[in-house]
Scaffold this motif. Structure first.
Motif, short mmCIF file in Angstrom:
data_model
loop_
_atom_site.label_atom_id
_atom_site.label_comp_id
_atom_site.label_asym_id
_atom_site.label_seq_id
_atom_site.Cartn_x
_atom_site.Cartn_y
_atom_site.Cartn_z
N ALA A 30 0.83 -1.21 0.00
CA ALA A 30 0.00 0.00 0.00
C ALA A 30 0.87 1.26 0.00
O ALA A 30 0.60 2.21 -0.75
CB ALA A 30 -0.94 -0.01 1.21
N ILE A 31 1.91 1.27 0.83
CA ILE A 31 2.80 2.43 0.88
C ILE A 31 3.49 2.64 -0.46
O ILE A 31 3.61 3.76 -0.97
CB ILE A 31 3.84 2.25 2.01
N VAL A 34 1.04 4.07 -2.99
CA VAL A 34 0.76 5.48 -2.73
C VAL A 34 1.93 6.37 -3.17
O VAL A 34 1.73 7.41 -3.82
CB VAL A 34 0.46 5.69 -1.23
N SER A 38 1.54 8.89 -6.26
CA SER A 38 1.70 10.32 -6.01
C SER A 38 2.79 10.91 -6.89
O SER A 38 2.65 12.00 -7.45
CB SER A 38 2.02 10.56 -4.54
#
Length: 279
Positions: A30-31, A34, A38
């Motif tokens: 998930a990190i 993201v 981004s």
């Protein structure tokens, strides 16, 4: 208690560890999503993509580099420098750190000399290694060796010195002598320090190889990164850096696998988290 209940109790810690590992992987994924998402969104919108490129362009560059370029030649050159230098540095670091840790007087005598040698910036020595050994693979191996050696040496030394005296005395009373005392008590107790030193030295090995290639080289990932930087190809530069990051993670994962088997005798932590399992 029935066999079924015993089997169920034995399987509970395994199931708990697997669940913790899965949770860790989910969070890590998930990190990563993201951060990359981004980066992809902001590049070209909030800041010029010329400076940091974007993940989609970097992935395309690495793919074309692998399929149509000289990726394997550069990767094999850097890997040879890392593996040979790391192996030699780890071997001699262990070969000296473990026995010196048992010889207190010798350690006190050698301590200022080792500190002085370790205090020399290896980046400053790199050009000297080129003068001594030429521009081939040898100066990079020597540079990697000097960086890895001291990390492994001091961790091995600290591991031996950390063994509690009462364990050594107890083993001695029970009949253990020099070799068996070392293999049965001292080495297992020092193993966490040794594994830590081996893991910590991986990034240093990569740094040593890349610095050596920056200074004088005609191949290797460091050479490729420097080449792309010289022509202001940010995508190519970031592609080389990403490959190095993946390389470090893979090497660390191999050592983490070795650690789990070398230290399988240790009881699981009370917290039950996957901090050590998910490395």
């Amino acid at each position: 208690m029935s066999d079924a209940e015993n089997s169920k109790q034995r399987l509970q810690p395994v199931a708990k560890n697997k669940k913790a590992i899965n949770t860790t992987l989910i969070w890590q994924t998930a990190i990563l999503v993201v951060v990359l998402g981004s980066w992809e969104f902001m590049s070209g919108r909030l800041f010029d993509s010329f400076w940091v490129s974007k993940p989609s362009l970097i992935v395309a560059y690495i793919y074309n580099w692998i399929i149509n370029g000289d990726f394997l030649r550069h990767l094999s050159a850097t890997m040879t420098e890392i593996i040979v230098g790391y192996s030699l540095g780890a071997f001699f670091g262990l070969a000296l750190g473990l026995p010196i840790g048992r010889m207190e007087k010798t350690a006190k005598i050698l301590d200022p000399f080792l500190l002085a040698l370790n205090g020399i910036p290896r980046v400053a020595l790199a050009p000297l290694f080129v003068i001594w050994f030429g521009i081939g693979i040898t100066p990079k191996i020597v540079l990697v060796f000097t960086l890895v050696f001291f990390v492994v040496f001091y961790n091995s030394y600290a591991g031996v010195r950390s063994v509690e005296r009462r364990y050594v005395d107890l083993a001695w009373v029970m009949g253990a002598r020099s070799f068996s005392l070392f293999t049965k008590v001292i080495l297992p107790a020092a193993m966490p320090y040794i594994i830590l030193g081996l893991k910590l030295s991986i990034p240093y090995a990569v740094i040593g190889a890349i610095i050596g290639e920056f200074i004088a080289s005609s191949e290797g990932l460091g050479y490729k990164i420097q080449l792309e930087t010289s022509i202001y190809n940010t995508t190519g530069t970031m592609g080389g850096i990403i490959v190095l990051m993946i390389l470090v993670v893979l090497l660390n994962s191999i050592l983490a696998w070795i650690e789990r088997r070398a230290l399988a005798w240790r009881p699981p932590s009370r917290s039950g988290d996957a901090g050590g399992q998910g490395l």
